[in-house]
Design a protein around this motif. Sequence first.
Motif, short mmCIF file in Angstrom:
data_model
loop_
_atom_site.label_atom_id
_atom_site.label_comp_id
_atom_site.label_asym_id
_atom_site.label_seq_id
_atom_site.Cartn_x
_atom_site.Cartn_y
_atom_site.Cartn_z
N GLN A 385 1.01 -1.25 -0.26
CA GLN A 385 0.10 0.10 -0.12
C GLN A 385 0.97 1.40 0.19
O GLN A 385 1.77 1.49 1.02
N VAL A 386 0.84 2.20 -1.21
CA VAL A 386 0.42 2.11 -2.31
C VAL A 386 1.12 2.09 -3.37
O VAL A 386 2.31 2.80 -2.97
N LEU A 387 0.90 1.93 -4.54
CA LEU A 387 1.96 2.34 -5.63
C LEU A 387 1.87 3.73 -5.98
O LEU A 387 2.66 4.62 -5.94
N ILE A 388 0.57 4.37 -6.24
CA ILE A 388 0.37 5.71 -6.03
C ILE A 388 -0.99 6.21 -5.40
O ILE A 388 -1.76 4.96 -5.06
N GLY A 389 -1.21 7.16 -4.74
CA GLY A 389 -2.40 7.46 -4.22
C GLY A 389 -2.22 8.36 -2.98
O GLY A 389 -0.98 8.98 -2.53
N SER A 390 -3.40 8.40 -2.18
CA SER A 390 -3.20 9.36 -1.08
C SER A 390 -2.41 8.79 0.12
O SER A 390 -2.03 7.51 0.24
N ASP A 397 5.70 9.38 -5.73
CA ASP A 397 5.07 10.62 -5.08
C ASP A 397 4.19 11.26 -6.24
O ASP A 397 3.62 10.71 -7.20
N ASN A 398 3.68 12.30 -5.56
CA ASN A 398 2.47 12.99 -6.28
C ASN A 398 2.90 13.88 -7.61
O ASN A 398 2.05 13.99 -8.33
N ASN A 399 4.08 13.78 -7.93
CA ASN A 399 4.76 14.23 -9.26
C ASN A 399 5.01 12.89 -10.02
O ASN A 399 5.72 13.18 -11.06
N LEU A 400 4.60 11.75 -9.40
CA LEU A 400 4.83 10.65 -10.29
C LEU A 400 6.28 10.34 -10.36
O LEU A 400 6.71 9.45 -11.33
N ASP A 401 7.03 10.74 -9.42
CA ASP A 401 8.65 10.36 -9.41
C ASP A 401 8.58 9.16 -8.37
O ASP A 401 8.18 9.04 -7.21
N PRO A 402 9.47 8.23 -8.57
CA PRO A 402 9.69 7.04 -7.83
C PRO A 402 10.58 7.58 -6.54
O PRO A 402 11.65 8.15 -6.43
N LEU A 403 9.73 6.97 -5.30
CA LEU A 403 10.43 7.32 -3.97
C LEU A 403 11.38 6.11 -3.79
O LEU A 403 11.56 5.08 -4.39
N PRO A 404 12.50 6.16 -2.44
CA PRO A 404 13.33 5.04 -2.28
C PRO A 404 12.63 3.68 -2.31
O PRO A 404 13.30 2.60 -2.72
N ASP A 504 25.63 6.25 -6.16
CA ASP A 504 25.06 7.14 -7.18
C ASP A 504 23.37 7.07 -6.69
O ASP A 504 22.87 6.38 -6.63
N VAL A 505 23.05 8.56 -6.87
CA VAL A 505 21.59 8.64 -6.72
C VAL A 505 20.63 8.11 -7.83
O VAL A 505 21.06 8.25 -9.03
N LEU A 506 19.82 7.49 -7.50
CA LEU A 506 18.97 6.65 -8.34
C LEU A 506 17.76 7.76 -8.96
O LEU A 506 17.07 8.35 -8.04
N LYS A 507 17.66 7.82 -10.16
CA LYS A 507 16.63 8.69 -10.81
C LYS A 507 16.32 7.96 -12.21
O LYS A 507 17.09 7.55 -12.98
N MET A 508 15.17 8.43 -12.73
CA MET A 508 14.72 7.84 -14.17
C MET A 508 15.73 9.04 -15.12
O MET A 508 16.09 9.89 -14.93
N VAL A 509 15.93 8.11 -16.15
CA VAL A 509 16.77 8.54 -17.15
C VAL A 509 15.89 9.89 -17.84
O VAL A 509 16.38 10.88 -18.34
#
Length: 548
Positions: A385-390, A397-404, A504-509
């Motif tokens: 709980q949860v992939l996305i949501g409140s 997150d609410n910006n649709l960026d992946p969290l840790p 290295d900090v992980l983030k989408m390409v």
Amino acid sequence: MIMGHPGSGNRCALVARFFTFSLLLCKTFLISALNFNSVNVDVDLFRVARTVDKRFLSVTIDASLMAEEKFMYLLGSPKLRTLAKALTPAFLRFGGTQQDFMKFIPPSEFYIPKSYSGDSRSHSGTACRKFELPPVLEEKLKRDWALQALFLRQEDVQRKYKQVKFSGHAVDLLYSFVNCSGLELIFGLNALLRTPDNVWESQNAELLLNYCERRQYIMSWELGNEPNSYEKKAAIRLTGSQLGEDFLHLRNILQKSALYNSSGLYGPDVSQPRDHRKDLLTGFLESGAKAIDACTWHHYYVNGRDASLDDFLDPKVLDMLAVKTDKVLKIVHSLSPGKKVWLGETSSAYGGGAAGLSDAFVAGFMWLDKLGLSAKLGLDVVMRQVLIGSGTYHLVDNNLDPLPDYWLSLLYKRLVGPEVLKIQVLPSSTNKQLLRVYLHCTNKESSSYRKGAVTLFALNLSKKQMVIKLPALISNSTVEVFVLQSAEAGIDGLRSRSVRMNGDVLKMVDERTLPPLQGVELPPVEHLNLPALSFAFYVLKQAASPVC
């Protein structure tokens, strides 16, 4: 490496990364030579202790996303679909508190657009492009959702839930998301539509089933969410026996359907057992166990409104999962032997999560330990709980960026197979309670690993480095290392919403591309160094386990 072999243009960079990370490990070890804990572990590579479902790590979307239908369009985000697809194979459970306050409103007549003709299970083509969200609309919806999430959180605090109506179009948006991402949908039906005699009223569910069957939507089902709390939420008290009868009724409806006669049905989604609540699960299994394919229950460690950073690092808090699981397994195995048991909804803290903790790096200690311990204890599927949501326990997150916790989940999916092997910290080790270790066969879908490879994953809850001494049986294997640490230093850095892998900090390409997530390969070693307050995956590539 787990995403193909690099071309020659990348070799220099990989060599540089190897030496940089190796020097980092050596430096850490030398600096900490007088400031580390050493533990010995023993392993059994010759017997599979348990095997979990290939969709073991699964995810949820809270039904509150459908409280305003426009937010369902967020599921058309190419970024979100990329992130979801990378977690397959997995179930996606659509449910939660809001599902029991929702009513389906069917169209006046069924109309199937040309884009839905043929096999709706196709993962590409017109059906997937139809609901792809334009960037401009995505940005507006994300801004609106941030405000909506605050409203939903307040609604949950006050326990005042408004009745919501949803259309077939909202279902279309949901199904397009799971279908085009490769997830398997489990849809939660409203169990609070009841007659004066407190019997489940199934007419609305049948309208939804009929709609989905006409659309040829392949999916499974649940009925109700946390029936233990119905009295507080809706002034309705339900016995376990009545709940079982409701599920039998739903199973009979499904069996009459040409499409859903053999579909999955899961429940009863009870909250974790407390002495005065165990009777509901017992009564349900006595009357309705044969209706379900797996028994589901929910688990959270702490109350999100008063949880502390220390709670997320406390071995005693983490150990409570085993206590609760043991109670549930005993009930299920005594009343319905052989029935699979799932964590149908779970995260760190109930009440929407703990702000600044459940969405931070520190949440990974609870999440990774829950994955390791749940598989070890015999839970077949764990739904996050949860992939996305409140709330604040989301993976994205609410910006649709992946969290840790998303990156942790992604590494788990790629490196950890369903076969559970035995590993234990030997009693002679000091501070052994601060090191949690688990061992699985390496995921066989990762073609770069040879047969017999195993994946050890470990959590260091200590403020000191841990040195894990391997038995001779596996110390002659090369090791591919994936160390996850907070992107910021110090205790306060554990609240960071970013994570470093091997430095290295992980983030989408970009919006549609994930980074390669390449580990660092080290020569055979007799010990593994795990930095303070970190967790890691170690792939022992030449372990030669005969059962892997």
